[in-house]
Design an enzyme around this catalytic site. Structure first.
Site, short mmCIF file in Angstrom:
data_model
loop_
_atom_site.label_atom_id
_atom_site.label_comp_id
_atom_site.label_asym_id
_atom_site.label_seq_id
_atom_site.Cartn_x
_atom_site.Cartn_y
_atom_site.Cartn_z
N LYS A 78 0.82 -1.16 -0.07
CA LYS A 78 -0.50 0.18 -0.02
C LYS A 78 0.88 0.76 -0.25
O LYS A 78 1.90 1.22 0.87
CB LYS A 78 -0.70 0.07 1.67
CG LYS A 78 -1.87 1.04 1.29
CD LYS A 78 -3.14 1.29 0.83
CE LYS A 78 -3.99 2.09 0.71
NZ LYS A 78 -3.59 2.92 -0.77
N GLN A 99 6.58 3.59 4.03
CA GLN A 99 5.65 3.47 3.26
C GLN A 99 5.70 2.21 4.64
O GLN A 99 4.78 2.58 5.60
CB GLN A 99 5.32 3.29 1.98
CG GLN A 99 3.77 3.33 2.21
CD GLN A 99 3.36 4.84 2.03
OE1 GLN A 99 3.84 5.61 1.91
NE2 GLN A 99 2.25 4.88 2.95
N LYS A 102 5.11 3.34 8.14
CA LYS A 102 4.02 3.86 8.32
C LYS A 102 2.74 3.09 8.32
O LYS A 102 2.91 3.23 9.67
CB LYS A 102 4.67 5.07 7.60
CG LYS A 102 3.40 5.87 7.41
CD LYS A 102 3.66 7.31 6.27
CE LYS A 102 4.02 6.92 5.68
NZ LYS A 102 4.13 8.61 4.22
N LYS A 114 5.52 2.01 -3.42
CA LYS A 114 4.65 2.91 -4.12
C LYS A 114 5.08 3.28 -5.55
O LYS A 114 6.25 1.77 -5.38
CB LYS A 114 6.57 4.05 -3.16
CG LYS A 114 5.76 5.15 -3.25
CD LYS A 114 5.33 6.15 -2.18
CE LYS A 114 4.21 7.20 -2.38
NZ LYS A 114 3.89 7.94 -1.02
N GLY A 153 -3.12 8.05 -4.53
CA GLY A 153 -2.48 9.56 -4.78
C GLY A 153 -1.03 9.59 -4.16
O GLY A 153 -0.91 9.11 -2.94
N ASP A 154 -0.06 10.87 -4.40
CA ASP A 154 0.94 11.06 -4.19
C ASP A 154 1.01 12.53 -4.86
O ASP A 154 0.35 13.50 -5.56
CB ASP A 154 2.11 10.24 -3.71
CG ASP A 154 3.61 10.83 -2.37
OD1 ASP A 154 3.28 10.77 -2.02
OD2 ASP A 154 4.37 11.99 -3.49
N THR A 198 -4.21 13.22 5.05
CA THR A 198 -2.65 13.65 5.46
C THR A 198 -2.81 14.35 6.32
O THR A 198 -1.75 14.66 7.39
CB THR A 198 -2.09 13.69 3.96
OG1 THR A 198 -2.67 11.89 3.86
CG2 THR A 198 -0.50 13.72 4.60
N ASN A 229 -2.40 18.63 -1.75
CA ASN A 229 -3.15 18.86 -0.94
C ASN A 229 -3.19 18.06 1.12
O ASN A 229 -3.73 19.05 1.31
CB ASN A 229 -3.37 16.96 -1.49
CG ASN A 229 -4.30 16.19 -0.20
OD1 ASN A 229 -3.56 15.42 0.08
ND2 ASN A 229 -5.38 16.56 -0.41
N SER A 364 -6.84 5.95 3.91
CA SER A 364 -7.17 5.04 2.59
C SER A 364 -7.60 3.21 3.25
O SER A 364 -8.16 2.88 2.42
CB SER A 364 -5.63 5.03 1.90
OG SER A 364 -5.03 6.12 0.75
P1 NDP Z 1 0.95 17.90 -3.99
O1 NDP Z 1 0.97 17.23 -5.45
O2 NDP Z 1 -0.86 18.09 -3.85
O3 NDP Z 1 1.67 18.68 -3.55
C1 NDP Z 1 3.04 19.38 -3.82
C2 NDP Z 1 3.16 20.51 -3.51
O4 NDP Z 1 4.39 20.85 -3.47
C3 NDP Z 1 3.10 21.78 -4.44
O5 NDP Z 1 2.26 23.09 -3.94
C4 NDP Z 1 3.86 21.51 -4.95
O6 NDP Z 1 4.46 22.90 -5.24
C5 NDP Z 1 5.41 21.60 -3.92
N1 NDP Z 1 6.28 20.42 -4.63
C6 NDP Z 1 6.33 19.18 -4.92
N2 NDP Z 1 7.84 19.45 -5.17
C7 NDP Z 1 8.46 20.04 -5.31
C8 NDP Z 1 9.28 20.48 -5.42
N3 NDP Z 1 10.19 19.90 -5.66
N4 NDP Z 1 10.36 21.41 -4.33
C9 NDP Z 1 9.53 22.61 -4.47
N5 NDP Z 1 8.13 21.80 -3.77
C10 NDP Z 1 7.46 21.01 -4.60
O7 NDP Z 1 1.39 16.72 -3.30
P2 NDP Z 1 0.83 16.46 -1.89
O8 NDP Z 1 0.76 17.29 -1.01
O9 NDP Z 1 -0.02 14.92 -2.24
O10 NDP Z 1 2.19 16.07 -1.56
C11 NDP Z 1 2.79 16.44 -0.18
C12 NDP Z 1 3.84 15.33 0.24
O11 NDP Z 1 3.07 14.93 0.78
C13 NDP Z 1 5.09 14.48 -0.15
O12 NDP Z 1 6.19 14.35 0.29
C14 NDP Z 1 4.16 13.47 -0.38
O13 NDP Z 1 4.64 12.27 -0.74
C15 NDP Z 1 3.55 13.45 1.34
N6 NDP Z 1 1.85 12.68 1.67
C16 NDP Z 1 1.52 13.23 0.72
C17 NDP Z 1 0.28 11.95 1.15
C18 NDP Z 1 -1.05 12.70 0.60
O14 NDP Z 1 -2.03 12.11 0.76
N7 NDP Z 1 -1.00 13.11 -0.45
C19 NDP Z 1 0.19 11.15 2.10
C20 NDP Z 1 1.77 10.73 2.51
C21 NDP Z 1 2.47 11.91 2.93
P3 NDP Z 1 4.56 23.12 -7.71
O15 NDP Z 1 2.67 22.61 -8.08
O16 NDP Z 1 4.92 24.18 -7.49
O17 NDP Z 1 5.18 21.99 -8.25
#
Ligand code: NDP
Length: 432
Positions: A78, A99, A102, A114, A153-154, A198, A229, A364
């Site tokens: 997962k 993961q 976690k 992943k 998603g991620d 999250t 997100n 999830s």
């Molecule tokens: P999203 O794609 O929804 O958002 C990511 C955000 O981070 C955007 O604002 C993006 O900006 C910014 N970002 C991504 N890459 C970079 C980079 N290289 N440098 C600067 N800014 C960056 O992703 P999520 O919110 O889903 O995920 C965010 C984090 O949380 C990740 O590490 C993910 O693994 C972790 N996570 C997510 C979960 C989930 O349920 N969604 C669960 C557990 C962990 P821009 O749009 O400009 O790229």
């Protein structure tokens, strides 16, 4: 290291966990005898595949797809799918490795995995996103399933992408197998609170940390990085609990909004219009700083919610000097080892991602429960379950840290508690 050359982020994640395990293997030599740690570091299966697709101009594009099925001792693999140009095997393996622990910490029956692709969704039309997702699933479908591997998603993969992926899976297999993916829409098998989970979960975790020190969010200044997100729903819950989020960011820069982030506007700009953060700043009349580091903004609480290694030693130093006393990782491994070390030295309360952001995968797993029983729960009931799970993870981290001689150390607590549950399952299942 020599088995996995060049996989920098995987080495970083593995080192952080392994460094905490010395007291565990001293107490439990049976883990060493059964090579549990060596087996944990080797994925059960890694799949790398070609993803060809056609853009709107009729040109054939090519990307690389990944799914790393890391460990299934506790349940089906997962973990999310990430679409971002930086994706390569080292990133997918770090995320898959994290993961495992976690998912174990949640106490729910889920293994760790992943996946993703180096596909860059930025600037792509809806049709291009759909065609890419369909091509990606045309290979992935044969490796996943309710009892095998359940992606979510991620970064770069939200409700829209999960919809296209699920549609293609359903078409190829001729099965309405809701349990094959999570993060689905509410009308086609999704769960209430999954979108928020999250971000909400990270803030629930932080709230427990505050409570252990007799504090609350009331009147606290909070900085959140990212505006995706996790960031959006962390901001929402902080505001509901009485804190003020004064800054957030994306990869183009950051916004400072002393009145507190206007959540409706942020959601409109980011979720509906899919625009950049400077558009929010312009419409809100807030300050936009192109480039730069959001960690320059003084705050009591820092919530890194964007991406790995976004908060380094210099940024940690500035936060500490500006009076930050709490940091919780909403993203996966956003703080570098230097930053984590500085926080520990300065007695900043620090929550590692594998504990603080586990609310997403936990919800999830609740989605999988609802799919299996053909049921759907209310928002309030699901949110209460999430809050209970986060409280449980928080307490488990603290109790385990105490038991192994590192009181108050959430990093040690999370790594050891996560390890022991999966290690015991591996022992029980024999050498497989
Ligand atoms: P999203 O794609 O929804 O958002 C990511 C955000 O981070 C955007 O604002 C993006 O900006 C910014 N970002 C991504 N890459 C970079 C980079 N290289 N440098 C600067 N800014 C960056 O992703 P999520 O919110 O889903 O995920 C965010 C984090 O949380 C990740 O590490 C993910 O693994 C972790 N996570 C997510 C979960 C989930 O349920 N969604 C669960 C557990 C962990 P821009 O749009 O400009 O790229």
């Amino acid at each position: 290291l020599h088995r996995n050359p060049g996989e920098t982020e995987f080495h970083q994640a593995a080192k952080e966990v392994l460094e905490c395990l010395a007291p565990v293997v001293t107490k439990h030599p049976e883990y060493v005898d059964a090579a549990v740690i060596r087996r944990l570091c080797e994925p059960e299966r890694q799949i790398i595949f070609r993803v060809p697709w056609q853009d709107d101009n009729g040109n054939v594009q090519l990307n690389r797809g990944f799914r790393v099925e890391f460990n299934s001792a506790l349940g089906p693999f997962k973990g999310g799918l990430r679409f971002h140009p930086s994706v390569y095997l080292g990133i997918v393996k770090f995320l898959g490795f994290e993961q495992i622990f976690k998912n174990s910490l949640t106490g729910l029956p889920i293994g760790g995995g992943k996946g993703g692709s180096d596909f860059d969704p930025k600037g792509r039309s809806d049709g291009e996103i759909m065609r890419f997702c369909q091509s990606f699933m045309t290979e992935l479908y044969r490796h996943i399933g309710e009892y095998t591997d359940v992606p979510a998603g991620d970064i770069g993969v939200g409700g829209r992408e999960i919809g296209y992926l699920f549609g293609q899976y359903k078409r190829i297999t001729n099965r309405y197998e809701s349990g094959v993916l999570t993060g689905k829409g509410l009308t086609w098998g999704g769960s209430q609170v999954r979108t928020e989970a999250t971000g909400y979960g990270a803030v629930f975790f932080l709230n427990e940390m505050l409570k252990t020190q007799g504090q609350s969010f009331d009147g606290k200044r909070v900085v959140v990085s990212g505006s995706g997100n996790v960031a959006v729903y962390a901001t929402e819950k902080v505001e509901q609990l009485g804190g003020t989020v004064v800054a957030c960011s994306d990869s183009s820069g950051y916004v400072v909004d002393e009145k507190g982030i206007d959540l409706e506007l942020l959601k409109d700009v980011k979720e509906r219009r899919r625009e950049r953060i400077d558009v929010y700043a312009a419409e809100r009349g807030a300050i936009f700083v192109p480039g730069g580091s959001v960690w320059d903004v003084p705050c009591d609480i820092a919530l890194p919610c964007a991406t790995q290694n976004e908060l380094d030693g210099d940024a940690a130093d500035r936060l500490i000097k500006n009076g930050t006393t709490y940091v919780a990782e909403g993203a996966n491994m956003p703080c570098t080892p230097d930053a984590v070390k500085l926080f520990a030295e300065a007695k900043v309360a620090f929550a590692p991602g594998k504990a603080a952001n586990a609310g997403g995968v936990a919800t999830s797993a609740l989605e999988m429960q609802q799919n299996a029983s053909r049921d759907s729960w209310s928002f309030d009931y699901t949110e209460d379950r999430l809050a209970d799970i986060m409280r449980g993870i928080h307490d488990r981290c603290l109790e385990t840290a105490d038991e192994y001689g590192s009181p108050g150390d959430y990093v040690t607590g999370a790594n050891i508690a996560g390890f022991i549950r999966v290690a015991n399952a591996m022992l029980a299942l024999g050498v497989v």
